[in-house]
Design an enzyme around this catalytic site. Sequence first.
Site, PDB file in Angstrom:
ATOM      1  N   ARG A  88       0.816  -1.207   0.000  1.00 47.56           N
ATOM      2  CA  ARG A  88       0.000   0.000   0.000  1.00 47.56           C
ATOM      3  C   ARG A  88       0.848   1.255   0.000  1.00 47.56           C
ATOM      4  NH1 ARG A  88      -4.926  -1.925   2.458  1.00 47.56           N
ATOM      5  NH2 ARG A  88      -6.358  -0.260   2.876  1.00 47.56           N
ATOM      6  N   ARG A 127     -21.887  -1.175   3.674  1.00 46.47           N
ATOM      7  CA  ARG A 127     -21.267  -2.498   3.695  1.00 46.47           C
ATOM      8  C   ARG A 127     -21.543  -3.186   5.035  1.00 46.47           C
ATOM      9  NH1 ARG A 127     -14.967  -3.252   2.733  1.00 46.47           N
ATOM     10  NH2 ARG A 127     -14.857  -1.525   4.209  1.00 46.47           N
ATOM     11  N   ARG A 160     -18.094  -2.149   9.809  1.00 55.55           N
ATOM     12  CA  ARG A 160     -16.742  -1.806  10.217  1.00 55.55           C
ATOM     13  C   ARG A 160     -16.692  -0.404  10.807  1.00 55.55           C
ATOM     14  NH1 ARG A 160     -12.608  -3.513   5.465  1.00 55.55           N
ATOM     15  NH2 ARG A 160     -11.759  -1.464   5.978  1.00 55.55           N
ATOM     16  N   ARG A 171      -9.901   7.856   4.280  1.00 57.34           N
ATOM     17  CA  ARG A 171      -9.253   6.688   3.665  1.00 57.34           C
ATOM     18  C   ARG A 171      -9.049   6.898   2.165  1.00 57.34           C
ATOM     19  NH1 ARG A 171     -13.477   2.511   5.366  1.00 57.34           N
ATOM     20  NH2 ARG A 171     -12.334   1.041   4.071  1.00 57.34           N
TER      21      ARG A 171
HETATM   22  P1  AP5 Z   1     -15.199  -4.842  -0.598  1.00 59.28           P
HETATM   23  O1  AP5 Z   1     -14.947  -6.013  -1.464  1.00 59.28           O
HETATM   24  O2  AP5 Z   1     -15.370  -5.075   0.852  1.00 59.28           O
HETATM   25  O3  AP5 Z   1     -14.109  -3.685  -0.887  1.00 59.28           O
HETATM   26  P2  AP5 Z   1     -12.573  -3.592  -0.558  1.00 59.28           P
HETATM   27  O4  AP5 Z   1     -11.882  -3.105  -1.788  1.00 59.28           O
HETATM   28  O5  AP5 Z   1     -12.082  -4.858   0.060  1.00 59.28           O
HETATM   29  O6  AP5 Z   1     -12.587  -2.371   0.469  1.00 59.28           O
HETATM   30  P3  AP5 Z   1     -11.929  -2.210   1.907  1.00 59.28           P
HETATM   31  O7  AP5 Z   1     -12.688  -1.144   2.629  1.00 59.28           O
HETATM   32  O8  AP5 Z   1     -11.763  -3.525   2.581  1.00 59.28           O
HETATM   33  O9  AP5 Z   1     -10.542  -1.641   1.507  1.00 59.28           O
HETATM   34  P4  AP5 Z   1      -9.559  -0.924   2.388  1.00 59.28           P
HETATM   35  O10 AP5 Z   1      -8.372  -0.999   1.527  1.00 59.28           O
HETATM   36  O11 AP5 Z   1      -9.950   0.417   2.837  1.00 59.28           O
HETATM   37  O12 AP5 Z   1      -9.544  -1.773   3.760  1.00 59.28           O
HETATM   38  P5  AP5 Z   1      -8.561  -2.825   4.388  1.00 59.28           P
HETATM   39  O13 AP5 Z   1      -9.357  -3.757   5.191  1.00 59.28           O
HETATM   40  O14 AP5 Z   1      -7.632  -3.366   3.374  1.00 59.28           O
HETATM   41  O15 AP5 Z   1     -16.492  -4.091  -1.188  1.00 59.28           O
HETATM   42  C1  AP5 Z   1     -17.007  -2.926  -0.581  1.00 59.28           C
HETATM   43  C2  AP5 Z   1     -18.546  -2.953  -0.597  1.00 59.28           C
HETATM   44  O16 AP5 Z   1     -18.997  -2.855  -1.946  1.00 59.28           O
HETATM   45  C3  AP5 Z   1     -19.153  -4.245  -0.057  1.00 59.28           C
HETATM   46  O17 AP5 Z   1     -20.337  -3.903   0.593  1.00 59.28           O
HETATM   47  C4  AP5 Z   1     -19.436  -5.091  -1.316  1.00 59.28           C
HETATM   48  O18 AP5 Z   1     -20.519  -5.971  -1.142  1.00 59.28           O
HETATM   49  C5  AP5 Z   1     -19.748  -4.008  -2.337  1.00 59.28           C
HETATM   50  N1  AP5 Z   1     -19.295  -4.328  -3.705  1.00 59.28           N
HETATM   51  C6  AP5 Z   1     -18.125  -4.920  -4.073  1.00 59.28           C
HETATM   52  N2  AP5 Z   1     -18.022  -4.997  -5.411  1.00 59.28           N
HETATM   53  C7  AP5 Z   1     -19.144  -4.431  -5.915  1.00 59.28           C
HETATM   54  C8  AP5 Z   1     -19.618  -4.202  -7.241  1.00 59.28           C
HETATM   55  N3  AP5 Z   1     -18.908  -4.556  -8.314  1.00 59.28           N
HETATM   56  N4  AP5 Z   1     -20.829  -3.580  -7.382  1.00 59.28           N
HETATM   57  C9  AP5 Z   1     -21.548  -3.208  -6.271  1.00 59.28           C
HETATM   58  N5  AP5 Z   1     -21.156  -3.411  -5.003  1.00 59.28           N
HETATM   59  C10 AP5 Z   1     -19.951  -3.995  -4.814  1.00 59.28           C
HETATM   60  O19 AP5 Z   1      -7.699  -1.896   5.375  1.00 59.28           O
HETATM   61  C11 AP5 Z   1      -8.294  -1.325   6.505  1.00 59.28           C
HETATM   62  C12 AP5 Z   1      -7.262  -0.515   7.286  1.00 59.28           C
HETATM   63  O20 AP5 Z   1      -6.202  -1.388   7.713  1.00 59.28           O
HETATM   64  C13 AP5 Z   1      -6.543   0.586   6.500  1.00 59.28           C
HETATM   65  O21 AP5 Z   1      -7.273   1.793   6.513  1.00 59.28           O
HETATM   66  C14 AP5 Z   1      -5.225   0.690   7.262  1.00 59.28           C
HETATM   67  O22 AP5 Z   1      -5.392   1.404   8.462  1.00 59.28           O
HETATM   68  C15 AP5 Z   1      -4.939  -0.754   7.623  1.00 59.28           C
HETATM   69  N6  AP5 Z   1      -4.141  -1.457   6.602  1.00 59.28           N
HETATM   70  C16 AP5 Z   1      -4.514  -2.543   5.864  1.00 59.28           C
HETATM   71  N7  AP5 Z   1      -3.529  -2.925   5.028  1.00 59.28           N
HETATM   72  C17 AP5 Z   1      -2.499  -2.072   5.263  1.00 59.28           C
HETATM   73  C18 AP5 Z   1      -1.202  -1.925   4.700  1.00 59.28           C
HETATM   74  N8  AP5 Z   1      -0.769  -2.748   3.723  1.00 59.28           N
HETATM   75  N9  AP5 Z   1      -0.425  -0.925   5.160  1.00 59.28           N
HETATM   76  C19 AP5 Z   1      -0.836  -0.094   6.139  1.00 59.28           C
HETATM   77  N10 AP5 Z   1      -2.050  -0.158   6.700  1.00 59.28           N
HETATM   78  C20 AP5 Z   1      -2.868  -1.131   6.274  1.00 59.28           C
HETATM   79 MG    MG Z   2     -11.328  -5.398   1.943  1.00 62.15          MG
END
Ligand code: AP5
Ligand code: MG
Length: 215
Positions: A88, A127, A160, A171
């Site tokens: 990221r 979500r 969440r 974000r």
């Molecule tokens: P979903 O599939 O859940 O989306 P996503 O891309 O996985 O979104 P996230 O919110 O999980 O991404 P993120 O990167 O912010 O969070 P993460 O957990 O990695 O889909 C979203 C919604 O849309 C759902 O309701 C789904 O049903 C719907 N949907 C999906 N596709 C669709 C479509 N085509 N049409 C209609 N609806 C649809 O990270 C969280 C936190 O963790 C970060 O903010 C950070 O603090 C930390 N973190 C995680 N990884 C790192 C890293 N590598 N480095 C530093 N911090 C990190």
């Molecule tokens: Mg995700």
Amino acid sequence: MLIILLGPPGAGKGTQAERIVKEKQLAYIATGDMLRNAVKTATALGRKAKQFMDQGQLVPDELVVEIVRERLQDPDCAKGALLDGFPRTVSQAIFLEQVLPTVCSGIDRVFSIEVDEKELIERLTSRRVCSDCGASYHLKFKPPQVRNVCDQCGGDLFQREDDTLETVRERLQVYKNQTEPLVKFYQDKNLLERIDGNLEIDQVYKQIAGIIEKL
Ligand code: AP5
Ligand code: MG
Ligand code: ZN
């Protein structure tokens, strides 16, 4: 095989990953899920990560790379893995390049799932996520068969803490500043595939699966 899913919050990384890892028998590495588990079980890592996650900020690189380094050593990663939400930052991407030779032959493809901002906000604020297996649902676009119950495992669904409008905006900004530079980083290495993530879930899957099949 090593696949990376890149894309802003709400792009559908988790939704697509769920299907890809099942069909392609890949280990699933989602740093967001791993960090949320650490927060839930109040480990030392979780206690450090929580403040950043609640504010929509990235957790410091040195904490995240350690969990990925450990996870890549698990036996299931030997058959291939899918990374969701990692790397990221450019420095995480450089770490990955250094550590990968001990795990596999290298990155096969990076999918950049691209979605309009208005749509991202609608997806995230409605979500729901399974507290047991992490599966993603949406009140309108992907409702569970039974209200608040996971179709996959019967677990309870929850919202969440970082899916409030204010934190979602933060974000998205963090993505633009710190993660979007990776699109060019991987384009320059000829590994990038841009995916239209505005389409329906099945349509997005077809684009990705079509490319993976040819690898
Ligand atoms: P979903 O599939 O859940 O989306 P996503 O891309 O996985 O979104 P996230 O919110 O999980 O991404 P993120 O990167 O912010 O969070 P993460 O957990 O990695 O889909 C979203 C919604 O849309 C759902 O309701 C789904 O049903 C719907 N949907 C999906 N596709 C669709 C479509 N085509 N049409 C209609 N609806 C649809 O990270 C969280 C936190 O963790 C970060 O903010 C950070 O603090 C930390 N973190 C995680 N990884 C790192 C890293 N590598 N480095 C530093 N911090 C990190
Ligand atoms: Mg995700
Ligand atoms: Zn579940």
